[in-house]
Design an enzyme around this catalytic site. Sequence first.
Site, short mmCIF file in Angstrom:
data_model
loop_
_atom_site.label_atom_id
_atom_site.label_comp_id
_atom_site.label_asym_id
_atom_site.label_seq_id
_atom_site.Cartn_x
_atom_site.Cartn_y
_atom_site.Cartn_z
N LYS A 42 -64.83 -38.25 11.67
CA LYS A 42 -64.81 -39.67 11.38
C LYS A 42 -63.65 -40.04 10.46
O LYS A 42 -63.31 -41.20 10.32
CB LYS A 42 -66.12 -40.06 10.66
N GLY A 43 -63.09 -39.04 9.82
CA GLY A 43 -62.14 -39.26 8.74
C GLY A 43 -60.91 -40.07 9.07
O GLY A 43 -60.36 -40.76 8.22
N GLU A 98 -54.93 -37.36 12.52
CA GLU A 98 -55.87 -36.69 11.62
C GLU A 98 -55.80 -37.31 10.23
O GLU A 98 -54.77 -37.85 9.83
CB GLU A 98 -55.49 -35.21 11.51
N ASP A 99 -56.88 -37.19 9.48
CA ASP A 99 -56.87 -37.66 8.11
C ASP A 99 -56.14 -36.66 7.20
O ASP A 99 -55.28 -37.03 6.42
CB ASP A 99 -58.30 -37.90 7.60
N ASP A 102 -55.88 -29.06 6.34
CA ASP A 102 -56.21 -28.14 5.26
C ASP A 102 -55.84 -26.73 5.75
O ASP A 102 -54.68 -26.34 5.71
CB ASP A 102 -57.70 -28.31 4.97
N LYS A 130 -52.22 -30.46 3.07
CA LYS A 130 -52.29 -29.52 1.94
C LYS A 130 -51.64 -28.22 2.41
O LYS A 130 -52.33 -27.30 2.85
CB LYS A 130 -53.76 -29.21 1.60
N PHE A 151 -59.67 -31.38 -3.91
CA PHE A 151 -60.57 -32.04 -2.96
C PHE A 151 -60.50 -33.54 -3.16
O PHE A 151 -60.77 -34.06 -4.25
CB PHE A 151 -62.02 -31.54 -3.13
N ASP A 158 -64.37 -38.33 3.31
CA ASP A 158 -65.64 -38.32 2.57
C ASP A 158 -65.88 -37.09 1.72
O ASP A 158 -65.23 -36.06 1.88
CB ASP A 158 -66.80 -38.41 3.57
N ARG A 164 -65.94 -42.98 1.84
CA ARG A 164 -65.00 -43.29 2.93
C ARG A 164 -64.41 -44.69 2.79
O ARG A 164 -63.33 -44.98 3.26
CB ARG A 164 -65.72 -43.21 4.29
P1 IMP Z 1 -58.87 -27.78 8.51
O1 IMP Z 1 -59.44 -27.41 9.84
O2 IMP Z 1 -59.18 -26.73 7.48
O3 IMP Z 1 -57.42 -28.12 8.55
O4 IMP Z 1 -59.70 -29.01 7.99
C1 IMP Z 1 -59.41 -30.30 8.29
C2 IMP Z 1 -60.61 -31.17 7.99
O5 IMP Z 1 -61.28 -30.75 6.81
C3 IMP Z 1 -60.20 -32.61 7.72
O6 IMP Z 1 -60.13 -33.37 8.90
C4 IMP Z 1 -61.29 -33.09 6.78
O7 IMP Z 1 -62.38 -33.59 7.54
C5 IMP Z 1 -61.70 -31.85 6.03
N1 IMP Z 1 -61.06 -31.79 4.70
C6 IMP Z 1 -60.04 -30.99 4.31
N2 IMP Z 1 -59.70 -31.19 3.05
C7 IMP Z 1 -60.52 -32.17 2.60
C8 IMP Z 1 -60.64 -32.84 1.33
O8 IMP Z 1 -59.92 -32.61 0.35
N3 IMP Z 1 -61.60 -33.81 1.27
C9 IMP Z 1 -62.42 -34.12 2.32
N4 IMP Z 1 -62.33 -33.52 3.50
C10 IMP Z 1 -61.40 -32.54 3.64
MG MG Z 2 -61.34 -34.74 9.80
#
Ligand code: IMP
Ligand code: MG
Length: 175
Positions: A42-43, A98-99, A102, A130, A151, A158, A164
């Site tokens: 949803k981000g 994407e939001d 990570d 990040k 974070f 969220d 959000r």
């Molecule tokens: P990845 O698969 O580890 O790259 O994660 C990406 C997803 O993790 C994002 O779309 C977010 O939904 C969530 N996410 C990563 N970092 C944060 C954060 O700092 N706050 C909230 N959600 C996060």
């Molecule tokens: Mg996301």
Amino acid sequence: MSGLIEKALLTEEQIQTRVKELAEEIERDFNGEDVLLVGILKGAVVFVSDLMRNMKINVSIDFMAVSSYGNSTTSSGVVKLIKDLDTDIKNKNVIIVEDIIDSGLTLNYLQKNLRDRSPKALKICTLLDKPERRKCDIPVDYCGFEIPDKFIVGYGIDYAEKYRQLPYIGIVETK
Ligand code: IMP
Ligand code: MG
């Protein structure tokens, strides 16, 4: 409501200015061609809606949902498709929106999944990145801001489904 927010990382104005720049960059790259923005639920909902409103080329939107952090602040590393696209992307100019990136595991999965459907172009646009946390190599075509390993919440993102609605990005106190 913002009791858990330690401090603001990006103001509403900083975000809006950068989103406008990203929209212009995308328009330039696609040279007047139509694009399909694929928002990751949803981000990315807030980001997609601001991004599209800054674009003058023809934009359509679709959404996908994958399993994410749930109510915890660390990634399980497992990506599962929860909602697929409604549309066929064959021969279309597709931008995954994407939001935040990570570990990169979510986008790694999504990119492979969508590439198999033979789009004309497949690009990645993220509001936040990040880079310190990356576990797999992701070619990011459009990035709003690189941020430190904290974070964060707000602007669609969220913590346990909260925050959000904030128009800015804040750092959450996780201690
Ligand atoms: P990845 O698969 O580890 O790259 O994660 C990406 C997803 O993790 C994002 O779309 C977010 O939904 C969530 N996410 C990563 N970092 C944060 C954060 O700092 N706050 C909230 N959600 C996060
Ligand atoms: Mg996301």
